[in-house]
Design a protein around this motif. Structure first.
Motif, short mmCIF file in Angstrom:
data_model
loop_
_atom_site.label_atom_id
_atom_site.label_comp_id
_atom_site.label_asym_id
_atom_site.label_seq_id
_atom_site.Cartn_x
_atom_site.Cartn_y
_atom_site.Cartn_z
N CYS A 99 2.69 0.97 12.91
CA CYS A 99 3.07 1.82 14.05
C CYS A 99 1.86 2.50 14.67
O CYS A 99 1.85 2.79 15.85
CB CYS A 99 4.12 2.83 13.63
N GLY A 100 0.84 2.78 13.86
CA GLY A 100 -0.37 3.40 14.41
C GLY A 100 -0.32 4.92 14.49
O GLY A 100 -1.34 5.54 14.78
N VAL A 101 0.82 5.54 14.26
CA VAL A 101 0.92 6.99 14.45
C VAL A 101 1.48 7.75 13.24
O VAL A 101 1.46 8.97 13.23
CB VAL A 101 1.79 7.35 15.70
N CYS A 102 1.96 7.06 12.22
CA CYS A 102 2.49 7.78 11.06
C CYS A 102 1.33 8.31 10.23
O CYS A 102 0.16 7.98 10.47
CB CYS A 102 3.39 6.87 10.22
N CYS A 112 -0.87 5.64 8.66
CA CYS A 112 -1.61 4.93 9.71
C CYS A 112 -2.80 5.76 10.20
O CYS A 112 -3.91 5.24 10.30
CB CYS A 112 -0.71 4.60 10.89
N CYS A 127 1.92 1.44 6.26
CA CYS A 127 2.61 2.20 7.32
C CYS A 127 4.01 2.58 6.87
O CYS A 127 4.76 1.76 6.34
CB CYS A 127 2.69 1.31 8.55
N VAL A 128 4.36 3.83 7.07
CA VAL A 128 5.65 4.30 6.56
C VAL A 128 6.79 4.03 7.52
O VAL A 128 7.93 3.79 7.12
CB VAL A 128 5.56 5.80 6.18
N ASN A 129 6.50 4.04 8.81
CA ASN A 129 7.59 3.96 9.79
C ASN A 129 8.31 2.63 9.79
O ASN A 129 9.48 2.56 10.10
CB ASN A 129 7.06 4.23 11.19
#
Ligand code: NAD
Ligand code: ZN
Ligand code: ZN
Length: 345
Positions: free
Chosen positions: A88-91, A94, A102-104
Motif C-alpha cells: 500500500c505504501g502508507v501503512c 510500509c 505491508c499490513v493493509n
C-alpha cells in the motif's frame, strides 16, 4: 494476446486473452521476459487456488508500451522491472521500509498482492502495472534481468537481514543452488566476507555453485551436517539460508546453525520447524534468530538491480518461448533448469 494462465487447480494453459486496458496511474508493459519460480510450481499443485484464469508470472521485465494519463517519470521504450510486492505504501510497516510485510493488504499470514499470484502476472505479451511498482533497468538486458524481481530480491532480503553475522571469519551455508540459491551465492560473494558453503542434492547444481562463488560444495546427504560442523570447528555456520524448506533441509539448517546464528527459511517445501524450550534434544544452540523470510523490500530490489548493473551478479538464464511454457514447468520440476527459466513472449 497470448498468456500462460492457471486455469484451475493443477491446470495451466497458454491461451488467447485480451490486452489489458490501463487506468490513469498504470503503465502497459510489453513483456520481454517472465521468470519461472518454483513457487509457480507450488501454486500449480496447490489443491485449491481461489483465482481462476489467472495469468502467472511474478518475475517480469519489459519495455514501457503505453502510459496512463497521470503517469510521469517513464517514457515509451524504457526498460523496466516489475517490483514483486504491490504494497500500500502508507501503512506503518510500509513507511518504515518493510513493504514486504505491508499490513493493509496482507494481514497476519497472507502476503501483499503479488502479480501472477493474485493480479495477472507477466507470462503474457503485455502486462498492466501501476507506475509506482516499476523499477528502471537502465542498460540491463531485460530478459537476463527478469529474475531479479524474485530470484534476486528474495535472497537479497534474507542476506541483508543476516549481514551482522557475515563479517570476516564467518561461514554462510546456502542450501540449494536453484533459481534463488545461485543468485544468493553471488550476493554473498559480492557483498560479504563470509566463507560460503553450498549444499544441493544435485551434482549439476553443485557445479553451478562453484561458478557462482561457493568456496566449498557439499551434497545434501546424511554426511552434510557432520561436514559443515567439521568445517566450522564444531561451532556451526553463522548464517544458514534454506532455499528448499523440506524436512531434510530444515533439519540440516537447524543442526548446523552456530550459536547466535541467523537462520533464514525461504523455501516453501512444506517441512516443519520445531522448537523445544529447554528440551534435552533441542538442536538449536543459544541465541539463534530465526526468520521466515518473505520476498524483499523496495530497497532490497534497488540494491540487487545495482549489483547486476555493476556486473557483480548475473542470473544464469535458460529461455523458452512463451508458447513452450508448459515444457519449462516440466523441466523445472524435473530439476533440468540450471539457474532460472525465463519465458519470452
Ligand atoms: P528451484 O527449483 O530453482 O531450485 C530448487 C533447488 O533445490 C534445486 O537446485 C534442487 O536441486 C534443490 N533441492 C531440492 N531438494 C533438495 C534437498 N533435499 N536438499 C538440497 N537441495 C535440494 O527453486 P527456486 O525457484 O529457487 O525456489 C526455491 C524455494 O523458495 C521454493 O520452495 C519457492 O517456492 C520458494 N520461494 C520462497 C520465496 C519467499 O519469499 N519466501 C520467494 C521465492 C521462492
Ligand atoms: Zn517466486
Ligand atoms: Zn502497507
Amino acid at each position: 494476446m497470448r498468456a500462460l494462465q492457471l486455469v484451475s487447480p493443477g491446470k495451466i494453459e497458454v491461451r488467447e486473452v485480451d490486452v489489458p486496458e490501463i487506468a490513469s496511474d498504470e503503465v502497459l508493459v510489453k513483456v520481454a521476459g517472465a521468470g519461472l519460480c518454483h513457487s509457480d510450481v507450488h501454486v500449480l499443485h496447490a489443491p485449491e487456488w481461489p483465482i481462476p484464469n489467472m495469468t502467472l508470472g511474478h518475475e517480469t521485465s519489459g519495455h514501457v508500451e503505453k502510459l496512463g494519463d497521470t503517469v510521469t517519470g517513464f517514457a515509451k521504450g524504457d526498460a523496466v522491472l516489475v517490483y514483486l510486492i504491490w504494497a500500500c505504501g502508507v501503512c506503518r510497516p510500509c513507511i518504515e521500509g518493510r513493504d514486504n510485510v505491508c499490513v493493509n493488504q496482507g494481514g497476519r499470514y497472507a502476503y501483499p498482492p503479488c502479480p501472477g499470484l493474485g493480479p495477472n502476472g507477466g507470462m503474457a505479451e503485455y502486462m498492466k502495472v501501476k507506475a509506482r511498482y516499476l523499477e528502471p533497468l537502465g542498460d540491463l538486458d531485460p530478459v537476463q534481468a527478469a529474475p531479479l524481481a524474485d530470484a534476486g530480491l528474495t535472497p537479497m532480503h534474507a542476506i541483508n537481514g543476516a549481514r551482522h553475522r557475515l563479517g570476516p571469519g564467518s561461514t554462510a551455508v546456502v542450501i540449494a543452488v536453484g533459481g534463488l540459491g545461485h543468485v544468493g551465492l553471488q550476493i554473498l560473494a559480492a557483498t560479504t566476507s563470509a566463507r560460503i558453503i553450498a549444499v544441493d542434492s544435485s551434482e549439476q547444481k553443485l557445479e553451478l555453485a562453484k561458478e557462482h562463488g561457493a568456496d566449498l560444495v557439499l551434497k545434501s546427504d546424511e554426511m552434510a551436517v557432520k561436514r559443515i560442523l567439521e568445517e566450522t570447528g564444531g561451532y556451526g555456520a553463522d548464517a544458514v539460508f534454506d532455499f528448499v524448506g523440506v524436512q531434510p533441509t530444515i533439519d540440516l539448517a537447524t543442526h548446523t546453525i552456530a550459536p547466535d546464528g541467523a537462520l533464514r527459511f525461504v523455501g516453501l517445501g512444506g517441512g516443519k520447524f520445531t522448537y523445544e524450550a529447554n528440551g534435552a534434544a533441542e538442536p538449536l544452540p543459544w541465541g539463534v534468530d530465526v526468520r521466515r523470510s518473505f520476498g524483499g523490500t523496495r530497497t532490497d530490489q534497488r540494491q540487487v538491480i545495482s549489483l547486476a548493473q555493476q556486473g557483480k551478479i548475473s542470473v544464469e538464464v535458460q529461455t523458452y518461448p512463451l508458447v513452450d511454457g508448459l515444457k519449462a514447468f516440466a523441466d523445472l520440476e524435473a530439476g533440468r533448469v540450471p539457474g532460472r527459466a525465463v519465458l519470452v513472449p
